[in-house]
Design an enzyme around this catalytic site. Structure first.
Site, short mmCIF file in Angstrom:
data_model
loop_
_atom_site.label_atom_id
_atom_site.label_comp_id
_atom_site.label_asym_id
_atom_site.label_seq_id
_atom_site.Cartn_x
_atom_site.Cartn_y
_atom_site.Cartn_z
N GLU A 1 0.73 -1.25 0.04
CA GLU A 1 0.14 -0.13 -0.04
C GLU A 1 0.84 1.27 0.12
OE1 GLU A 1 -2.76 -0.23 3.33
OE2 GLU A 1 -3.68 -2.22 2.39
N GLU B 1 -5.52 -11.26 -1.71
CA GLU B 1 -6.34 -11.18 -0.47
C GLU B 1 -7.95 -11.11 -0.89
OE1 GLU B 1 -4.96 -7.62 2.04
OE2 GLU B 1 -3.01 -8.33 1.59
C1 XIL Z 1 -6.52 -7.26 8.11
C2 XIL Z 1 -6.58 -8.83 8.91
O1 XIL Z 1 -7.29 -9.52 8.22
C3 XIL Z 1 -7.19 -8.44 10.26
O2 XIL Z 1 -7.25 -9.54 11.08
C4 XIL Z 1 -6.56 -7.29 11.03
O3 XIL Z 1 -7.08 -6.91 12.08
C5 XIL Z 1 -6.20 -6.25 10.10
O4 XIL Z 1 -5.55 -6.51 9.00
N1 XIL Z 1 -4.97 -5.45 3.49
C6 XIL Z 1 -3.81 -6.17 4.14
C7 XIL Z 1 -4.14 -7.05 5.20
O5 XIL Z 1 -2.92 -6.20 3.59
O6 XIL Z 1 -3.00 -7.15 5.86
C8 XIL Z 1 -5.21 -6.57 5.92
O7 XIL Z 1 -5.58 -7.75 7.05
C9 XIL Z 1 -6.42 -6.46 5.24
C10 XIL Z 1 -6.26 -5.24 4.16
#
Ligand code: XIL
Length: 374
Positions: A158, A263
């Site tokens: 990001e 993701e």
């Molecule tokens: C999220 C997790 O799923 C949660 O459990 C945590 O509280 C916050 O982070 N982008 C990313 C991930 O790169 O690391 C994030 O994961 C979601 C958004």
């Protein structure tokens, strides 16, 4: 919250019944074409064996895992001289024991990073050398510990704003624009064999996508290793439009870097345009208006979700995605119950709250099996 607890505890009662039902669809990893890894993010309970139902799904269906949280800076490196590798060790052991490609998420991010990392000396701002020193120590320690065992790292997460400029983070402020290159340089030195990725969200937006491509091309022009551009793909059931996804994956592919879906989940709840930056009062209002399936996902929406997944997977195949990783295993533990609005009931994945297969699973398996490229 009450509703969700009820739902989850009734799901618990159903567990035994669900576990005894044989899987109806072929395991995803067995129908995915060669060159497409398919996986899920797992949490600490799962990687330490505490959620046998999810573990059974993960080991049956997937050939790659990502740690949902356990490799983030705040977890592994909470203090300047303090590391806590025990949960991350269990995660890596879990992946290795099951013969999976183990992904490391994430080395440099502006979130889930402890405040000490960004702190300068008393009364002073963080300076470049101190920031670079902290980053190098972190990457050396974490990548070095899992050298040869973690196959690929999200090196930077990001770094871009929606308009394609570099995000105004403490990393940028302290180090300057070359902080991204430095992170890739340190990661490469710490494990020359590991794949290295740039990861971000909303890369289906042309300005951000083009910026990510330029960023990565700049890194490669400096001789740095970059193996993939990851689109997080925290998407909705109706948005982003398939055309935008199609165009983004095509552009990434054409730039010479492999697109990854890192993701993936599909928020099925109505999306309020103000939901991202809302204050608490506004969030409560949005929750009341959008928590529309507190007692289960209606069959018609299940079908829409299945079609949406099928359409997206057809595009992943079309553009030669190197990996698709779901952000979670079953709906029971998805982060989307609490993001961006806390306390709703969401249904973004391929297995339901009780761990049963959803129509979306069969739809994805079908697209993979037939290698459908739309
Ligand atoms: C999220 C997790 O799923 C949660 O459990 C945590 O509280 C916050 O982070 N982008 C990313 C991930 O790169 O690391 C994030 O994961 C979601 C958004």
């Amino acid at each position: 919250m009450q509703v969700r607890q009820t739902l989850i505890s009734s799901a618990g009662l159903l567990l035994c019944a669900a576990a005894s039902v044989a899987a109806e669809t072929p395991a995803l990893k067995t129908v995915a074409p060669k060159g497409l890894r398919i996986g899920a993010a797992i949490n600490r309970t799962q990687s330490s064996g505490g959620d046998p139902q999810a573990v059974a799904i993960v080991t049956r269906e997937f050939n790659t895992v990502t740690a949902e949280n356990d490799l983030k800076w705040e977890r592994v490196h909470p203090g300047p001289d303090r590391f806590d590798f025990a949960p991350a060790d269990r995660y890596v052991e879990f992946g290795q024991k099951n013969g999976m490609f183990v992904v490391g998420h994430v080395l440099l991010w502006h979130q889930q990073t402890p405040a000490w990392v960004f702190a300068g000396e008393v009364g002073k701002k963080l300076d470049r050398d101190t920031a670079l020193g902290r980053l190098k120590t972190h990457i050396d320690s974490v990548v070095g510990r899992y050298k040869g065992r973690i196959g690929g790292w999200d090196v930077v997460n990001e770094a871009l704003e929606e308009d394609g400029t570099l995000r105004k983070t403490p990393w940028l402020e302290a180090i300057g624009e070359d902080y991204v290159a430095k992170a890739f340089e340190f990661a490469r030195a710490a494990d020359p064999e590991a794949e290295l990725y740039y990861n971000d969200y909303n890369l289906w937006k042309p300005a951000k996508r083009d910026a990510a491509i330029r960023l990565v091309q700049g890194l490669k022009a400096k001789g740095l290793r970059v193996d993939g551009i990851g689109e997080q793909a925290h998407w909705g059931i109706d948005d982003p439009p398939l055309e935008a996804i199609d165009a983004a994956l095509a552009a990434i592919r054409a730039s010479g870097t492999t697109p990854l879906i890192t993701e993936l989940d599909m928020d099925v709840l109505p999306r309020d345009p103000d939901q991202w930056g809302a204050d608490l009062a506004k969030k409560a209002k949005i929750r009341a208006a959008t928590n529309v399936y507190p007692d289960g996902l209606p069959p018609a929406v299940q079908e829409r979700l299945a079609r949406r997944y099928a359409d997206c997977f057809a595009l992943f195949l079309k553009h030669g995605a190197g990996r698709v990783t779901f952000w979670g295993v079953t709906d029971a533990t998805t982060w989307l119950h609490d993001f961006p609005i806390p306390g709703r009931v969401n249904y973004p994945l391929l297995w339901d709250h009780a761990g049963r297969e959803k129509p979306a699973l069969a739809a994805v398996a079908e697209v993979l099996r037939n290698n459908v490229r739309r």
